[in-house]
Design a protein around this motif. Sequence first.
Motif, mmCIF file in Angstrom:
data_model
loop_
_atom_site.group_PDB
_atom_site.id
_atom_site.type_symbol
_atom_site.label_atom_id
_atom_site.label_comp_id
_atom_site.label_asym_id
_atom_site.label_seq_id
_atom_site.Cartn_x
_atom_site.Cartn_y
_atom_site.Cartn_z
ATOM 1 N N THR A 242 -1.151 2.334 -6.650
ATOM 2 C CA THR A 242 0.116 2.011 -5.978
ATOM 3 C C THR A 242 0.216 0.529 -5.680
ATOM 4 O OG1 THR A 242 0.225 4.208 -4.953
ATOM 5 C CG2 THR A 242 1.519 2.459 -3.925
ATOM 6 N N VAL A 243 -0.864 -0.043 -5.160
ATOM 7 C CA VAL A 243 -0.850 -1.466 -4.799
ATOM 8 C C VAL A 243 -0.650 -2.339 -6.032
ATOM 9 C CG1 VAL A 243 -2.166 -3.352 -3.774
ATOM 10 C CG2 VAL A 243 -2.283 -1.069 -2.764
ATOM 11 N N VAL A 244 -1.364 -2.044 -7.110
ATOM 12 C CA VAL A 244 -1.235 -2.844 -8.334
ATOM 13 C C VAL A 244 0.164 -2.705 -8.911
ATOM 14 C CG1 VAL A 244 -2.034 -3.089 -10.719
ATOM 15 C CG2 VAL A 244 -3.691 -2.784 -8.877
ATOM 16 N N SER A 245 0.693 -1.503 -8.933
ATOM 17 C CA SER A 245 2.045 -1.294 -9.459
ATOM 18 C C SER A 245 3.075 -2.056 -8.633
ATOM 19 C CB SER A 245 2.373 0.200 -9.461
ATOM 20 O OG SER A 245 3.709 0.432 -9.890
ATOM 21 N N ASN A 246 2.953 -1.982 -7.312
ATOM 22 C CA ASN A 246 3.890 -2.706 -6.448
ATOM 23 C C ASN A 246 3.723 -4.216 -6.579
ATOM 24 O OD1 ASN A 246 5.251 -0.512 -5.375
ATOM 25 N ND2 ASN A 246 3.889 -0.305 -3.610
ATOM 26 N N THR B 282 0.812 -1.209 0.000
ATOM 27 C CA THR B 282 0.000 0.000 0.000
ATOM 28 C C THR B 282 0.850 1.264 0.000
ATOM 29 O OG1 THR B 282 -1.772 -1.148 1.170
ATOM 30 C CG2 THR B 282 -1.802 1.260 1.247
ATOM 31 N N ASP B 283 1.957 1.231 0.726
ATOM 32 C CA ASP B 283 2.702 2.480 0.893
ATOM 33 C C ASP B 283 4.218 2.321 0.929
ATOM 34 O OD1 ASP B 283 2.993 1.233 3.363
ATOM 35 O OD2 ASP B 283 1.577 2.552 4.366
ATOM 36 N N SER B 284 4.726 1.140 0.636
ATOM 37 C CA SER B 284 6.175 0.923 0.677
ATOM 38 C C SER B 284 6.694 0.509 -0.694
ATOM 39 C CB SER B 284 6.521 -0.164 1.705
ATOM 40 O OG SER B 284 6.061 0.178 2.990
ATOM 41 N N ALA B 285 7.891 0.959 -1.009
ATOM 42 C CA ALA B 285 8.527 0.545 -2.256
ATOM 43 C C ALA B 285 8.886 -0.940 -2.157
ATOM 44 C CB ALA B 285 9.770 1.380 -2.518
ATOM 45 N N ASP C 219 -7.151 -6.001 2.326
ATOM 46 C CA ASP C 219 -6.652 -5.258 3.494
ATOM 47 C C ASP C 219 -5.487 -4.354 3.108
ATOM 48 O OD1 ASP C 219 -8.549 -6.157 5.273
ATOM 49 O OD2 ASP C 219 -7.351 -7.845 5.970
ATOM 50 N N ASN C 220 -5.597 -3.755 1.937
ATOM 51 C CA ASN C 220 -4.605 -2.794 1.465
ATOM 52 C C ASN C 220 -5.170 -1.380 1.329
ATOM 53 O OD1 ASN C 220 -3.507 -5.541 0.001
ATOM 54 N ND2 ASN C 220 -1.842 -4.160 0.550
ATOM 55 N N GLY C 221 -6.341 -1.154 1.917
ATOM 56 C CA GLY C 221 -6.931 0.173 1.869
ATOM 57 C C GLY C 221 -7.488 0.549 0.518
ATOM 58 N N ALA C 222 -7.943 -0.446 -0.258
ATOM 59 C CA ALA C 222 -8.386 -0.161 -1.629
ATOM 60 C C ALA C 222 -9.627 -0.959 -1.994
ATOM 61 C CB ALA C 222 -7.260 -0.462 -2.603
ATOM 62 N N THR C 223 -10.577 -1.085 -1.058
ATOM 63 C CA THR C 223 -11.834 -1.772 -1.355
ATOM 64 C C THR C 223 -12.767 -0.839 -2.122
ATOM 65 O OG1 THR C 223 -12.836 -1.059 0.719
ATOM 66 C CG2 THR C 223 -11.632 -3.149 0.747
ATOM 67 N N TRP C 224 -13.866 -1.409 -2.602
ATOM 68 C CA TRP C 224 -14.887 -0.606 -3.285
ATOM 69 C C TRP C 224 -15.293 0.591 -2.425
ATOM 70 C CZ3 TRP C 224 -20.615 -2.565 -4.072
ATOM 71 C CH2 TRP C 224 -21.337 -1.617 -4.812
#
Length: 445
Positions: free
Chosen positions: A94-98, A55-58, A72-77
Amino acid sequence: MLKRSLIAAAAAGLTVATASSALAAPAPLPKPGAERATSSKVPASLFGMHDHGLTDSAVAADDRFGGIRIWDNGATWSQVNSAPGVYDWTTLDTVVSNARATGAQDILYVLGYTPDWAASFVKPPCSPGSYTNCSYYPGGTGSPPSNPDYWTDWVRAVVTKYKGQITSYQIWNEANLTSFFDTANGEGAPQAMARLTVAAERVIRQVDPSAKVITASSTVVQKRAFVRNGWFKQYVTELKRLKSKPDGIAVHLYPWVNKGPGNGTLKDRANGLAMAQQVVNAAGYKGMPLLDTEMNYGNNRNNGWPKTVFSQPKGAAYLAQTYLESLHNGVVQVDWYGWDDFGLGIWPTSQSGRVLQPGIAYRKLLEELADSKNKGCTITKSVTNCLTMQQGKRSYWVYRPTAKNVTYTVPASFKVNEACDVLGKCKPIRKGRVKVGLSPLQLTK
């Protein structure tokens, strides 16, 4: 706030047997038909994982996963779609890219939960240890949408946005639990979820035909009612009636027996899987791939259930066996919960980010098994033996269902001379014998 205590590190040893030890008869060469292989190839996506840090880390160079379940990555509907037609994709981007940066071959996104503005009703939040007549997550997240178009608009938006990036869509998380999904009067919830599933399936097939559709997940509570007429049975039966053709059926095999979810053994998990397969077969989906989209053992949460945190060696053994068992039992994906979660009993990493023995075992299995040929397993009362081949190299994976070691006589036909544990520590095989226990060994040349 979870109580987080680090697992005490313990050295895991590999023991080569002596001639005077009690001997176990060798498990024969795996043969197709005796215990069929789940598939001819071990997909990297078998080794699924949850990673909150996406969610927030490289992503670090050594953060490699076979599959990622975005949950549980802060990206629900409810967190992305704040009003009709209003979307904030920042976190999910961000989550998908990571996730893609980890090399994951499958990225599975869970489409629920409902935003308040789209919900049929709103429930009060649950309290620790009490999960009835309440919502586990805030507000209307456990409610069906008040208008079916709200749901299909959302599905269309997310699938259009991430076409070619997200490879699988799961309809809902643990929809059998009323704190996660319910109807206004508590009736017809499995059928309501089936209708949401079919509606989403149609949109996904139209927008991104290459994406897989995975059913809502159900926990497997090991009681007779689960098989007779439980939520899961009603759900998959209704899916069949509605002529749904998902690409996989999802369950959560946290071994839920008398002491609550997670507080069971490897054998208990196998029993839960058998119950789920019985329901799936009876509904007319025999042969359908099963996904275990959340898996762990033990419990470290303040939720009213007993707490159990595993030692590193036992945790590594349990994790390794869970993935290896999938080579023959019909489970094509196991999404461990999680790489950096400390609410359950087996932790791949510490709070400081150090990779612990279960995490080392996960990486070892991913490296050795992903994209290898799966030749199936032979199971005896004493030793389970699975055969895989990667680039012409044969590996025999041997382990026992209990912690008691036995001396295993390695068949000469295996033509192996080295035994490696799941942490990558190897020793030569002497006099054709090794000690086999709960932690799997890789026999190779």
